[in-house]
Design a protein around this motif. Structure first.
Motif, PDB file in Angstrom:
ATOM      1  N   TYR A 132      74.234  27.551  42.709  1.00  0.00           N
ATOM      2  CA  TYR A 132      73.214  28.232  43.523  1.00  0.00           C
ATOM      3  C   TYR A 132      72.140  28.471  42.724  1.00  0.00           C
ATOM      4  O   TYR A 132      70.875  28.414  43.527  1.00  0.00           O
ATOM      5  N   GLU A 171      68.588  27.223  44.430  1.00  0.00           N
ATOM      6  CA  GLU A 171      67.269  28.316  44.460  1.00  0.00           C
ATOM      7  C   GLU A 171      66.232  27.590  44.098  1.00  0.00           C
ATOM      8  O   GLU A 171      65.251  27.989  44.528  1.00  0.00           O
ATOM      9  N   GLU A 204      82.314  34.625  46.665  1.00  0.00           N
ATOM     10  CA  GLU A 204      81.081  33.658  46.319  1.00  0.00           C
ATOM     11  C   GLU A 204      79.920  34.362  47.032  1.00  0.00           C
ATOM     12  O   GLU A 204      78.844  33.864  46.326  1.00  0.00           O
ATOM     13  N   PHE A 205      79.744  34.862  47.905  1.00  0.00           N
ATOM     14  CA  PHE A 205      78.449  35.455  48.456  1.00  0.00           C
ATOM     15  C   PHE A 205      77.714  36.456  47.323  1.00  0.00           C
ATOM     16  O   PHE A 205      76.518  36.463  47.271  1.00  0.00           O
ATOM     17  N   TYR A 258      76.310  34.088  45.080  1.00  0.00           N
ATOM     18  CA  TYR A 258      74.736  33.659  45.768  1.00  0.00           C
ATOM     19  C   TYR A 258      74.095  34.610  45.556  1.00  0.00           C
ATOM     20  O   TYR A 258      72.683  34.435  45.306  1.00  0.00           O
ATOM     21  N   HIS A 310      70.232  34.282  43.512  1.00  0.00           N
ATOM     22  CA  HIS A 310      68.893  34.572  44.129  1.00  0.00           C
ATOM     23  C   HIS A 310      67.945  35.406  43.208  1.00  0.00           C
ATOM     24  O   HIS A 310      66.912  35.335  42.961  1.00  0.00           O
ATOM     25  N   SER A 326      81.349  39.734  50.898  1.00  0.00           N
ATOM     26  CA  SER A 326      80.559  38.625  52.076  1.00  0.00           C
ATOM     27  C   SER A 326      80.798  39.299  53.600  1.00  0.00           C
ATOM     28  O   SER A 326      79.733  39.037  54.256  1.00  0.00           O
ATOM     29  N   ASN A 370      69.909  31.730  54.883  1.00  0.00           N
ATOM     30  CA  ASN A 370      69.836  30.350  53.858  1.00  0.00           C
ATOM     31  C   ASN A 370      71.259  30.190  53.510  1.00  0.00           C
ATOM     32  O   ASN A 370      71.568  28.975  53.139  1.00  0.00           O
ATOM     33  N   TYR A 371      72.011  31.201  53.007  1.00  0.00           N
ATOM     34  CA  TYR A 371      73.506  30.939  52.500  1.00  0.00           C
ATOM     35  C   TYR A 371      74.449  30.258  53.590  1.00  0.00           C
ATOM     36  O   TYR A 371      75.066  29.142  53.364  1.00  0.00           O
ATOM     37  N   LYS A 372      74.089  30.848  54.778  1.00  0.00           N
ATOM     38  CA  LYS A 372      74.937  30.275  55.904  1.00  0.00           C
ATOM     39  C   LYS A 372      74.562  28.723  56.412  1.00  0.00           C
ATOM     40  O   LYS A 372      75.512  27.972  56.400  1.00  0.00           O
ATOM     41  N   GLN A 389      73.394  26.468  53.872  1.00  0.00           N
ATOM     42  CA  GLN A 389      73.992  25.915  52.838  1.00  0.00           C
ATOM     43  C   GLN A 389      75.480  25.588  52.829  1.00  0.00           C
ATOM     44  O   GLN A 389      76.028  24.617  52.334  1.00  0.00           O
ATOM     45  N   ASN A 390      76.189  26.511  53.578  1.00  0.00           N
ATOM     46  CA  ASN A 390      77.874  26.509  53.473  1.00  0.00           C
ATOM     47  C   ASN A 390      78.361  26.224  54.741  1.00  0.00           C
ATOM     48  O   ASN A 390      79.492  26.497  54.976  1.00  0.00           O
TER      49      ASN A 390
END
Length: 217
Positions: free
Chosen positions: A62, A66, A99-100, A103, A107, A134, A211-213, A215-216
């Motif tokens: 990540y 980033e 994992e969140f 992440y 960041h 998460s 952005n996380y959503k 990417q995944n």
């Protein structure tokens, strides 16, 4: 990504060994600590090390996403103060649950590198990284992306957001973010805590979660 997949395989194998040599014998009532101490110690340490390595590799992945540079380039450009913060962050990664959280921490490390510090809101997330899961972040994103602001026809009143139509769980989640300063209570109205306002950081966090959503997906 291939390296991360290999790491996940190692964790799975270590977990299988721990179940075979430790959990299953206990379940069958045939486990004797003194007889199996060395084997169990080795299996447990292998599992813990592999699990820790997996989380650190996710964190480093990540950071690469980033900063759009390799982790080695990122690390080699850290000054001494930034390096201490990076090491402190690695220590936090080892204790994180999902994992969140990793992440968000990656960041924040990137923000620290860019700005030589974290702002108030970022520090609140950093020092309370274990307090939000998460599910909390994703429910926060879902509610804040769809809730409509109640506008007030007054130059001294910027309006508010009403929690009264949210579910109990959604209220609990937003209260967590209020307690961390990411949202704030509406002090203009005596509403029993049912109204809230955004802070300067709210929309920024919504974008980070989006952005996380992406990417995944």
């Amino acid at each position: 990504m291939k390296k991360l997949d290999n790491c996940i395989d190692i964790v799975d194998k270590a977990g299988d060994e721990l179940i075979e040599k430790f959990i299953t014998p206990i379940a069958k009532g045939i486990f004797t600590l003194l007889e199996n101490e060395i084997k169990i110690g080795q299996a447990y340490l292998t599992f813990k090390t592999a699990f820790m390595e997996k989380k650190i590799k996710i964190f480093l992945k990540y950071i690469e996403n980033e900063k759009s540079k390799t982790v080695l380039d990122f690390i080699n450009n850290l000054n001494e103060i930034e390096k201490k913060f990076f090491i402190e962050s690695i220590n936090k990664v080892i204790d994180l649950d999902d994992e969140f959280q990793i992440y968000i921490l990656a960041h924040l490390v990137g923000q620290y590198k860019d700005n030589n510090d974290l702002n108030y809101y970022e520090k609140s997330l950093f020092y309370n990284i274990n307090s939000l899961s998460s599910d909390d972040y994703l429910k926060f994103y879902k509610v804040l992306s769809s809730i409509e602001k109640t506008e007030i026809d007054s130059p001294d009143d910027d309006g508010f957001y009403d929690m009264s139509n949210l579910s109990e769980v959604e209220e609990i989640v937003l209260t967590k973010f209020i307690n961390l300063g990411i949202l704030k209570h509406d002090v203009l109205r005596h509403d029993g805590g049912k109204n809230f306002l955004k802070t300067d950081y709210t929309d920024k966090l919504i974008k980070i979660i989006k952005n996380y959503k992406e990417q995944n997906e």
